[in-house]
Design an enzyme around this catalytic site. Structure first.
Site, PDB file in Angstrom:
ATOM      1  N   ARG A  64      76.762  30.277  17.329  1.00 43.94           N
ATOM      2  CA  ARG A  64      77.188  31.617  17.340  1.00 43.94           C
ATOM      3  C   ARG A  64      77.588  32.272  16.104  1.00 43.94           C
ATOM      4  O   ARG A  64      77.586  33.544  15.918  1.00 43.94           O
ATOM      5  CB  ARG A  64      78.377  31.844  18.583  1.00 43.94           C
ATOM      6  CG  ARG A  64      78.796  33.064  18.559  1.00 43.94           C
ATOM      7  CD  ARG A  64      79.553  33.441  19.991  1.00 43.94           C
ATOM      8  NE  ARG A  64      80.453  32.238  20.569  1.00 43.94           N
ATOM      9  CZ  ARG A  64      81.496  32.017  19.957  1.00 43.94           C
ATOM     10  NH1 ARG A  64      82.041  32.815  19.151  1.00 43.94           N
ATOM     11  NH2 ARG A  64      82.214  30.993  20.756  1.00 43.94           N
ATOM     12  N   TYR A 117      69.323  57.925  15.869  1.00 41.99           N
ATOM     13  CA  TYR A 117      68.456  56.918  16.964  1.00 41.99           C
ATOM     14  C   TYR A 117      69.167  57.221  18.368  1.00 41.99           C
ATOM     15  O   TYR A 117      70.509  57.320  18.497  1.00 41.99           O
ATOM     16  CB  TYR A 117      68.372  55.768  16.479  1.00 41.99           C
ATOM     17  CG  TYR A 117      67.860  54.694  17.733  1.00 41.99           C
ATOM     18  CD1 TYR A 117      66.634  54.750  17.512  1.00 41.99           C
ATOM     19  CD2 TYR A 117      68.728  53.964  18.288  1.00 41.99           C
ATOM     20  CE1 TYR A 117      65.910  53.843  18.726  1.00 41.99           C
ATOM     21  CE2 TYR A 117      68.082  53.032  19.152  1.00 41.99           C
ATOM     22  CZ  TYR A 117      66.601  53.024  19.302  1.00 41.99           C
ATOM     23  OH  TYR A 117      66.154  52.266  20.267  1.00 41.99           O
ATOM     24  N   ASP A 189      71.871  54.423   8.341  1.00 35.81           N
ATOM     25  CA  ASP A 189      70.504  53.628   9.066  1.00 35.81           C
ATOM     26  C   ASP A 189      69.093  53.844   8.255  1.00 35.81           C
ATOM     27  O   ASP A 189      68.843  54.833   8.046  1.00 35.81           O
ATOM     28  CB  ASP A 189      70.380  54.131  10.354  1.00 35.81           C
ATOM     29  CG  ASP A 189      69.556  53.340  11.307  1.00 35.81           C
ATOM     30  OD1 ASP A 189      68.357  52.879  10.672  1.00 35.81           O
ATOM     31  OD2 ASP A 189      69.539  53.311  12.549  1.00 35.81           O
ATOM     32  N   LYS A 214      61.840  46.601  13.703  1.00 39.58           N
ATOM     33  CA  LYS A 214      60.963  47.673  13.387  1.00 39.58           C
ATOM     34  C   LYS A 214      59.996  47.088  12.145  1.00 39.58           C
ATOM     35  O   LYS A 214      59.509  46.186  11.982  1.00 39.58           O
ATOM     36  CB  LYS A 214      61.510  48.983  13.282  1.00 39.58           C
ATOM     37  CG  LYS A 214      62.523  49.248  14.299  1.00 39.58           C
ATOM     38  CD  LYS A 214      61.845  49.541  15.607  1.00 39.58           C
ATOM     39  CE  LYS A 214      62.738  49.633  16.894  1.00 39.58           C
ATOM     40  NZ  LYS A 214      63.785  50.934  16.807  1.00 39.58           N
TER      41      LYS A 214
HETATM   42  C1  LIG Z   1      64.972  51.005  17.103  1.00 34.19           C
HETATM   43  C2  LIG Z   1      65.949  51.520  16.100  1.00 34.19           C
HETATM   44  C3  LIG Z   1      67.492  51.257  16.330  1.00 34.19           C
HETATM   45  C4  LIG Z   1      67.932  50.041  17.315  1.00 34.19           C
HETATM   46  O1  LIG Z   1      67.205  48.985  17.144  1.00 34.19           O
HETATM   47  P1  LIG Z   1      67.137  47.738  18.078  1.00 34.19           P
HETATM   48  O2  LIG Z   1      66.539  46.601  17.777  1.00 34.19           O
HETATM   49  O3  LIG Z   1      65.886  48.265  19.163  1.00 34.19           O
HETATM   50  O4  LIG Z   1      68.278  47.601  18.815  1.00 34.19           O
HETATM   51  C5  LIG Z   1      68.233  51.759  15.579  1.00 34.19           C
HETATM   52  N1  LIG Z   1      67.999  52.698  14.635  1.00 34.19           N
HETATM   53  C6  LIG Z   1      66.804  52.900  14.631  1.00 34.19           C
HETATM   54  C7  LIG Z   1      66.534  54.226  13.499  1.00 34.19           C
HETATM   55  C8  LIG Z   1      65.567  52.543  15.036  1.00 34.19           C
HETATM   56  O5  LIG Z   1      64.333  52.871  15.173  1.00 34.19           O
END
Ligand SMILES: *Cc1c(COP(=O)(O)O)cnc(C)c1O
Length: 398
Positions: A64, A117, A189, A214
């Site tokens: 963990r 997001y 982000d 992504k």
């Molecule tokens: C998809 C996404 C997230 C969240 O990510 P997950 O892996 O789905 O939890 C956060 N910020 C952006 C810009 C995203 O495209």
């Protein structure tokens, strides 16, 4: 958490994507990082065990907390972002929420923008206010308004650029400076841009977060999140995450690592394809608007050109005829998954009503500047002529 040990005479990002972080975990002459499926790590010497358990010596104790495969993944992202420290989480949302919960407390104030997001936006509107954290969301491209809100006092400034799904671009150097003038932590982000196209830490940001699900992974087969930046902050995030338990799985870490070896190749190709597709769409009479930071028609094109090395693989466009037109257009595409994901090697298409803004009513989407005829297009690595031919036949078949 993973911290920097090497000096900074950095090779190119393409080289780092392949080699970064891997060498110290190669075992028995393997050339590839192993997937270490082990919950715990054993020590026959009590003193050594105690030193590792108390963080005095390096090593792993319990899955963990840390794991060798996960550590390599963290290290590769850390190196690509030019960061001093990194930690990971089970998903992008786990990385974002763990960071915010670790660094904020009741009475703290967060400033961010309206176009974050969807999941992040719900943290800001629903979950953080519920524990007494004040959140103010400003119009995404009104930089003056963001600056003056920040000047009124702020503990954490949260930025995201380019945004989802309308590809708005925030002026990173300017807003990061505004945050630092107030002593705020500035967090970015960087999911849409990737470290290949944009390095927020080089503009002064304190923390960079990714949904590794992504572009970093790039193959739509593993969920993951990562946050990199100032070691004191990463330490706090790691500490929260090890207790919260939203740990990245070693198999997912392996898939993300494997994907990241081609990050530079993929992202470069995706940006080339996206630019060509955006230019094609801009000239098409069924399309009323195209959002791509690389187009000179984009309202923040100059800002993007200053702070990004490439304009990325994401674009969106508005079809003449609203949601009806979207429903008629999308089924005809051959080379596009109709899905809620993005950043994969395959092209992915979807309207905000079923992807990024599924939880909003049509009126709320309109208020956010998201027309019902908008389609988000995550450009894959296919041959661009095939993508354009596919779009052309889909328009013709509508
Ligand atoms: C998809 C996404 C997230 C969240 O990510 P997950 O892996 O789905 O939890 C956060 N910020 C952006 C810009 C995203 O495209």
């Amino acid at each position: 958490m993973t911290e920097s040990t090497e000096s900074t005479n950095a090779p190119s990002p393409a080289t780092l994507a392949v080699w970064g972080g891997e060498d110290r975990y190669l075992v028995d002459r393997a050339t590839q990082v192993p997937v270490v499926h082990s919950v715990s790590f054993g020590y026959s010497d009590f003193d050594e065990w105690y030193d590792v358990a108390t963080g005095v010596a390096e090593g792993h104790i319990y899955g963990r907390n840390t794991n060798p495969t996960v550590a390599v993944f963290e290290d590769k992202v850390r190196i690509l972002e030019g960061a001093e420290a990194a930690t990971s989480a089970a998903t992008g949302m786990a990385a974002i929420s763990n960071t915010l919960y670790a660094l904020l407390k009741p009475g703290s104030k967060v400033i961010s923008v309206k176009d974050t997001y969807g999941g992040t936006s719900l943290l800001f509107t629903e979950f953080l206010p519920a524990i007494g954290i004040e959140v103010e969301l400003i119009d995404t491209t009104d930089f003056d308004a963001i600056e003056s809100a920040v000047a009124g006092g702020c503990d954490l400034l949260y930025l995201e650029t380019p945004t989802n799904p309308t590809l708005k671009v925030l002026d990173l150097p300017r807003l990061i400076e505004a945050g630092h003038d107030q002593g705020a932590i500035v967090m970015v982000d960087n999911t849409f841009a990737t470290p290949i196209n944009q390095q927020p830490l080089s503009h002064g940001a304190d923390l960079v977060v990714h949904s590794a699900t992504k572009f970093l992974g790039g193959h739509a087969d593993a969920l993951g999140g990562v946050v990199v930046g100032r070691p004191d902050l990463i330490e706090a995030v790691y500490h929260y995450r090890e207790i919260n338990g939203a740990t990245l799985d070693p198999m997912a870490a392996y898939l993300l690592l494997r994907g990241m070896k081609t990050l530079h190749l993929r992202v470069e190709r995706q940006a080339q394809n996206a630019h060509a597709v955006a230019s094609f769409l801009e000239g098409h009479d069924r399309v009323t608007r195209v959002n791509y930071p690389g187009l000179s028609s984009h309202p923040q094109h100059d800002v993007a050109a200053r702070q990004m090395k490439g304009f990325g693989g994401m674009l969106s466009f508005t079809l003449d005829g609203g949601l009806d037109a979207v429903k008629k257009f999308i089924p005809h595409l051959r080379y596009a998954h109709r899905a809620a994901n993005l950043g994969s090697v395959e092209t992915i298409i979807g309207p905000p009503a079923t992807t990024s803004h599924v939880e909003c009513t049509p009126e709320e989407r309109e208020m956010l500047g998201i027309p019902e005829g908008l389609v988000r297009y995550s450009t894959g690595i296919e041959g661009v002529d095939d993508l354009i031919a596919d779009l052309t036949q889909a328009f013709d078949s509508m």
